[in-house]
Design a protein around this motif. Sequence first.
Motif, PDB file in Angstrom:
ATOM      1  N   GLY A 117       0.813  -1.218   0.000  1.00  0.00           N
ATOM      2  CA  GLY A 117       0.000   0.000   0.000  1.00  0.00           C
ATOM      3  C   GLY A 117       0.841   1.259   0.000  1.00  0.00           C
ATOM      4  N   VAL A 118       1.828   1.323   0.876  1.00  0.00           N
ATOM      5  CA  VAL A 118       2.657   2.530   0.996  1.00  0.00           C
ATOM      6  C   VAL A 118       3.477   2.755  -0.266  1.00  0.00           C
ATOM      7  CG1 VAL A 118       4.599   3.572   2.223  1.00  0.00           C
ATOM      8  CG2 VAL A 118       2.752   2.472   3.513  1.00  0.00           C
ATOM      9  N   THR A 119       4.137   1.713  -0.770  1.00  0.00           N
ATOM     10  CA  THR A 119       4.966   1.895  -1.969  1.00  0.00           C
ATOM     11  C   THR A 119       4.121   2.257  -3.182  1.00  0.00           C
ATOM     12  OG1 THR A 119       4.925  -0.513  -2.322  1.00  0.00           O
ATOM     13  CG2 THR A 119       6.845   0.404  -1.197  1.00  0.00           C
ATOM     14  N   GLY A 120       2.939   1.655  -3.312  1.00  0.00           N
ATOM     15  CA  GLY A 120       2.066   1.979  -4.431  1.00  0.00           C
ATOM     16  C   GLY A 120       1.599   3.427  -4.404  1.00  0.00           C
ATOM     17  N   ILE A 121       1.233   3.902  -3.205  1.00  0.00           N
ATOM     18  CA  ILE A 121       0.788   5.289  -3.070  1.00  0.00           C
ATOM     19  C   ILE A 121       1.931   6.254  -3.375  1.00  0.00           C
ATOM     20  CG2 ILE A 121       0.039   7.038  -1.399  1.00  0.00           C
ATOM     21  CD1 ILE A 121      -1.589   4.828  -0.012  1.00  0.00           C
ATOM     22  N   VAL A 122       3.096   6.015  -2.801  1.00  0.00           N
ATOM     23  CA  VAL A 122       4.241   6.909  -2.999  1.00  0.00           C
ATOM     24  C   VAL A 122       4.649   6.961  -4.470  1.00  0.00           C
ATOM     25  CG1 VAL A 122       6.694   7.235  -2.497  1.00  0.00           C
ATOM     26  CG2 VAL A 122       5.121   6.655  -0.652  1.00  0.00           C
ATOM     27  N   GLY A 166      11.294  -1.359   0.620  1.00  0.00           N
ATOM     28  CA  GLY A 166      10.104  -1.728   1.381  1.00  0.00           C
ATOM     29  C   GLY A 166      10.128  -3.185   1.800  1.00  0.00           C
ATOM     30  N   SER A 167      10.525  -4.055   0.880  1.00  0.00           N
ATOM     31  CA  SER A 167      10.637  -5.478   1.200  1.00  0.00           C
ATOM     32  C   SER A 167      11.675  -5.704   2.294  1.00  0.00           C
ATOM     33  CB  SER A 167      11.017  -6.279  -0.053  1.00  0.00           C
ATOM     34  OG  SER A 167      10.013  -6.182  -1.048  1.00  0.00           O
ATOM     35  N   LEU A 168      12.763  -4.933   2.241  1.00  0.00           N
ATOM     36  CA  LEU A 168      13.828  -5.044   3.240  1.00  0.00           C
ATOM     37  C   LEU A 168      13.302  -4.678   4.630  1.00  0.00           C
ATOM     38  CD1 LEU A 168      16.916  -5.701   3.096  1.00  0.00           C
ATOM     39  CD2 LEU A 168      17.306  -3.231   3.071  1.00  0.00           C
ATOM     40  N   LEU A 169      12.511  -3.611   4.713  1.00  0.00           N
ATOM     41  CA  LEU A 169      11.978  -3.164   5.997  1.00  0.00           C
ATOM     42  C   LEU A 169      10.921  -4.109   6.550  1.00  0.00           C
ATOM     43  CD1 LEU A 169      11.631   0.681   5.302  1.00  0.00           C
ATOM     44  CD2 LEU A 169      13.304  -0.440   6.794  1.00  0.00           C
ATOM     45  N   MET A 170      10.116  -4.684   5.668  1.00  0.00           N
ATOM     46  CA  MET A 170       8.989  -5.507   6.111  1.00  0.00           C
ATOM     47  C   MET A 170       9.331  -6.994   6.264  1.00  0.00           C
ATOM     48  SD  MET A 170       6.435  -3.720   6.846  1.00  0.00           S
ATOM     49  CE  MET A 170       5.524  -2.191   6.572  1.00  0.00           C
ATOM     50  N   ALA A 171      10.490  -7.418   5.776  1.00  0.00           N
ATOM     51  CA  ALA A 171      10.857  -8.832   5.847  1.00  0.00           C
ATOM     52  C   ALA A 171      10.844  -9.398   7.273  1.00  0.00           C
ATOM     53  CB  ALA A 171      12.218  -9.053   5.189  1.00  0.00           C
ATOM     54  N   PRO A 172      11.371  -8.692   8.276  1.00  0.00           N
ATOM     55  CA  PRO A 172      11.357  -9.263   9.628  1.00  0.00           C
ATOM     56  C   PRO A 172       9.957  -9.463  10.198  1.00  0.00           C
ATOM     57  CG  PRO A 172      12.982  -7.496   9.468  1.00  0.00           C
ATOM     58  CD  PRO A 172      12.160  -7.445   8.231  1.00  0.00           C
ATOM     59  N   PHE A 173       8.954  -8.841   9.568  1.00  0.00           N
ATOM     60  CA  PHE A 173       7.576  -9.007  10.025  1.00  0.00           C
ATOM     61  C   PHE A 173       6.820 -10.045   9.191  1.00  0.00           C
ATOM     62  CE2 PHE A 173       8.947  -4.684  11.074  1.00  0.00           C
ATOM     63  CZ  PHE A 173       8.774  -4.703  12.446  1.00  0.00           C
ATOM     64  N   GLY A 174       7.532 -10.682   8.236  1.00  0.00           N
ATOM     65  CA  GLY A 174       6.943 -11.785   7.496  1.00  0.00           C
ATOM     66  C   GLY A 174       6.767 -11.578   6.015  1.00  0.00           C
ATOM     67  N   SER A 175       6.959 -10.342   5.503  1.00  0.00           N
ATOM     68  CA  SER A 175       6.750 -10.093   4.077  1.00  0.00           C
ATOM     69  C   SER A 175       7.832 -10.770   3.244  1.00  0.00           C
ATOM     70  CB  SER A 175       6.747  -8.595   3.795  1.00  0.00           C
ATOM     71  OG  SER A 175       6.708  -8.335   2.403  1.00  0.00           O
ATOM     72  N   HIS A 176       7.425 -11.644   2.317  1.00  0.00           N
ATOM     73  CA  HIS A 176       8.411 -12.371   1.523  1.00  0.00           C
ATOM     74  C   HIS A 176       9.001 -11.507   0.420  1.00  0.00           C
ATOM     75  CE1 HIS A 176       4.596 -12.851  -0.592  1.00  0.00           C
ATOM     76  NE2 HIS A 176       5.238 -13.270  -1.668  1.00  0.00           N
ATOM     77  N   ALA A 177       8.183 -10.739  -0.273  1.00  0.00           N
ATOM     78  CA  ALA A 177       8.660  -9.835  -1.328  1.00  0.00           C
ATOM     79  C   ALA A 177       7.471  -9.094  -1.904  1.00  0.00           C
ATOM     80  CB  ALA A 177       9.366 -10.615  -2.441  1.00  0.00           C
ATOM     81  N   PHE A 178       7.654  -7.804  -2.146  1.00  0.00           N
ATOM     82  CA  PHE A 178       6.665  -7.109  -2.972  1.00  0.00           C
ATOM     83  C   PHE A 178       7.379  -6.300  -4.026  1.00  0.00           C
ATOM     84  CE2 PHE A 178       6.895  -4.983   1.186  1.00  0.00           C
ATOM     85  CZ  PHE A 178       7.295  -3.703   0.866  1.00  0.00           C
ATOM     86  N   ASN A 179       6.644  -5.945  -5.071  1.00  0.00           N
ATOM     87  CA  ASN A 179       7.244  -5.507  -6.325  1.00  0.00           C
ATOM     88  C   ASN A 179       6.172  -4.818  -7.161  1.00  0.00           C
ATOM     89  OD1 ASN A 179       7.174  -8.880  -6.208  1.00  0.00           O
ATOM     90  ND2 ASN A 179       5.675  -7.896  -7.555  1.00  0.00           N
ATOM     91  N   ILE A 180       6.553  -4.388  -8.341  1.00  0.00           N
ATOM     92  CA  ILE A 180       5.547  -3.855  -9.257  1.00  0.00           C
ATOM     93  C   ILE A 180       4.642  -5.002  -9.695  1.00  0.00           C
ATOM     94  CG2 ILE A 180       7.009  -4.163 -11.303  1.00  0.00           C
ATOM     95  CD1 ILE A 180       5.725  -1.589 -12.415  1.00  0.00           C
ATOM     96  N   ALA A 181       3.345  -4.714  -9.772  1.00  0.00           N
ATOM     97  CA  ALA A 181       2.379  -5.743 -10.160  1.00  0.00           C
ATOM     98  C   ALA A 181       2.404  -5.940 -11.668  1.00  0.00           C
ATOM     99  CB  ALA A 181       0.974  -5.356  -9.698  1.00  0.00           C
ATOM    100  N   ALA A 182       1.940  -7.085 -12.103  1.00  0.00           N
ATOM    101  CA  ALA A 182       1.869  -7.381 -13.533  1.00  0.00           C
ATOM    102  C   ALA A 182       0.404  -7.498 -13.962  1.00  0.00           C
ATOM    103  CB  ALA A 182       2.633  -8.655 -13.848  1.00  0.00           C
ATOM    104  N   ILE A 183      -0.238  -8.593 -13.569  1.00  0.00           N
ATOM    105  CA  ILE A 183      -1.614  -8.841 -13.999  1.00  0.00           C
ATOM    106  C   ILE A 183      -2.564  -7.767 -13.487  1.00  0.00           C
ATOM    107  CG2 ILE A 183      -3.479 -10.528 -14.052  1.00  0.00           C
ATOM    108  CD1 ILE A 183      -0.788 -11.356 -15.401  1.00  0.00           C
ATOM    109  N   PHE A 209      -6.625   0.897  -0.431  1.00  0.00           N
ATOM    110  CA  PHE A 209      -7.349  -0.349  -0.136  1.00  0.00           C
ATOM    111  C   PHE A 209      -6.414  -1.395   0.475  1.00  0.00           C
ATOM    112  CE2 PHE A 209     -10.243   1.179  -3.667  1.00  0.00           C
ATOM    113  CZ  PHE A 209     -11.286   1.511  -2.807  1.00  0.00           C
ATOM    114  N   TYR A 210      -5.166  -1.449  -0.005  1.00  0.00           N
ATOM    115  CA  TYR A 210      -4.195  -2.372   0.580  1.00  0.00           C
ATOM    116  C   TYR A 210      -3.927  -2.014   2.043  1.00  0.00           C
ATOM    117  CZ  TYR A 210      -2.919  -4.694  -3.803  1.00  0.00           C
ATOM    118  OH  TYR A 210      -2.935  -5.450  -4.958  1.00  0.00           O
ATOM    119  N   LEU A 211      -3.830  -0.719   2.345  1.00  0.00           N
ATOM    120  CA  LEU A 211      -3.608  -0.292   3.720  1.00  0.00           C
ATOM    121  C   LEU A 211      -4.766  -0.716   4.624  1.00  0.00           C
ATOM    122  CD1 LEU A 211      -2.114   3.308   3.300  1.00  0.00           C
ATOM    123  CD2 LEU A 211      -0.908   1.205   3.837  1.00  0.00           C
ATOM    124  N   LEU A 212      -5.993  -0.592   4.120  1.00  0.00           N
ATOM    125  CA  LEU A 212      -7.161  -1.005   4.901  1.00  0.00           C
ATOM    126  C   LEU A 212      -7.103  -2.486   5.220  1.00  0.00           C
ATOM    127  CD1 LEU A 212     -10.025   1.001   3.145  1.00  0.00           C
ATOM    128  CD2 LEU A 212      -9.052   1.407   5.413  1.00  0.00           C
TER     129      LEU A 212
END
Length: 413
Positions: free
Chosen positions: A63-68, A261-278, A305-308
């Motif tokens: 959510g944060v990376t998409g908005i920024v 963002g992935s680096l910051l969120m990894a210790p909380f369980g996020s495996h990876a996020f990136n630009i979307a395709a589909i 919506f992702y933040l919600l």
Amino acid sequence: MAHAPTSASVRWKDLPHPVIAGLISVIVNYGGTFILVFQAAKSAGLSPELTASWVWAVSIGVGVTGIVLSWTTREPIITAWSTPAAAFLVTALATTPYAEAVGAYLISAAAFVLLGVSGWFERVIRLIPPGVTAGLLAGILLQFGIGAFAGVSLDPLLAGVLIVAYLVLKRVSPRYAVVGILVLGLMVLLLQDRVDVSGLRLALAAPVFTMPVFSFNALLSVALPLFLITLTGQYMPGMLVLRNDGFKTSANPIVTLTGLGSLLMAPFGSHAFNIAAITAAICTGREAHEQPSKRWIAGVAAGVFYLLVGVFGVTLATLFMAFPATFIATLAGLALLGTIGGSLASAMAEARTREAALITFLAAAANIKLLGIGGAFWGLVIGLVAYAVLNSRLPRAEPTAAPTSMPLNGRSP
């Protein structure tokens, strides 16, 4: 990144279509692929608290990376978690301690930060001819277009109503076709009492920190495959989606910010996020807004919506997954028809590269699974080999002159 114009040019009437497009992309993402995250968490034996933290981390990060990115570039930069990586983790986490997996997430994310800062990503993408990229995108999206009509044999009433409504709305009011089938589909599901919300409980998610452990085994068995799968299965087709609809923001800040963002969120369980395709294709085309300059609103809306979903943890994710599979598949396929058609037209436009583009399209559509790497990568490899053989040379780094070619650094060739 391009200088962001003022938001004063956005009027209230500009909001409904991109906001709905953002909502659809989020529904499709959670309803269509997020089950993989729950399956991976189950195979790892994670507690409900750690699973909720994973949902929180990946949703807030996306959510944060998409908005920024969408706000600063004024382009619809849709971010998402790595779906092929989540599928890979369903099996990988069964044999890798969770703390070591978190360490592998950090290594993979750091590699993407280096990739973005160095600019190597753009140099790789510049080697790909426009016809091959268009064929690759069309092949990746083809299964979703087929899925829109495959649902007729599984759920004739629901799929039939959505398809007929889409055709009628396309004829009488093209701008409202996707919005209309979303609303109509939800009405049909409610009338049929097919959305079970009885087990839902609204609760705030709480992030749980996991101290990472670094191991050579996890580096080879998790970090390296995670990096390659996300690079070839998400970043490359995601940038192709943007280029296909004429957006030209440099890939560098996108790869760098999502990597951070992935680096910051990894210790909380996020495996990876990136630009979307589909799901990005739902927000970058004309269905999101007639004017390309207003489609960035869809990226910001999707981020909100992702933040919600992130704030309320598994609650809303579970709600999205309560939608029938036919509804998700038909909705996604119909929303992507315009992108599929445009990609095919671009792929077949130039006679000299038509056969290589066709081979790329078919190879990507075949969704080859080999050596733990998904179909987007192999479709691209096969397409580039076909291009080199049929044209008696390897593609040069300079962008090929074509109507749909768009340099990644945002400058004219």
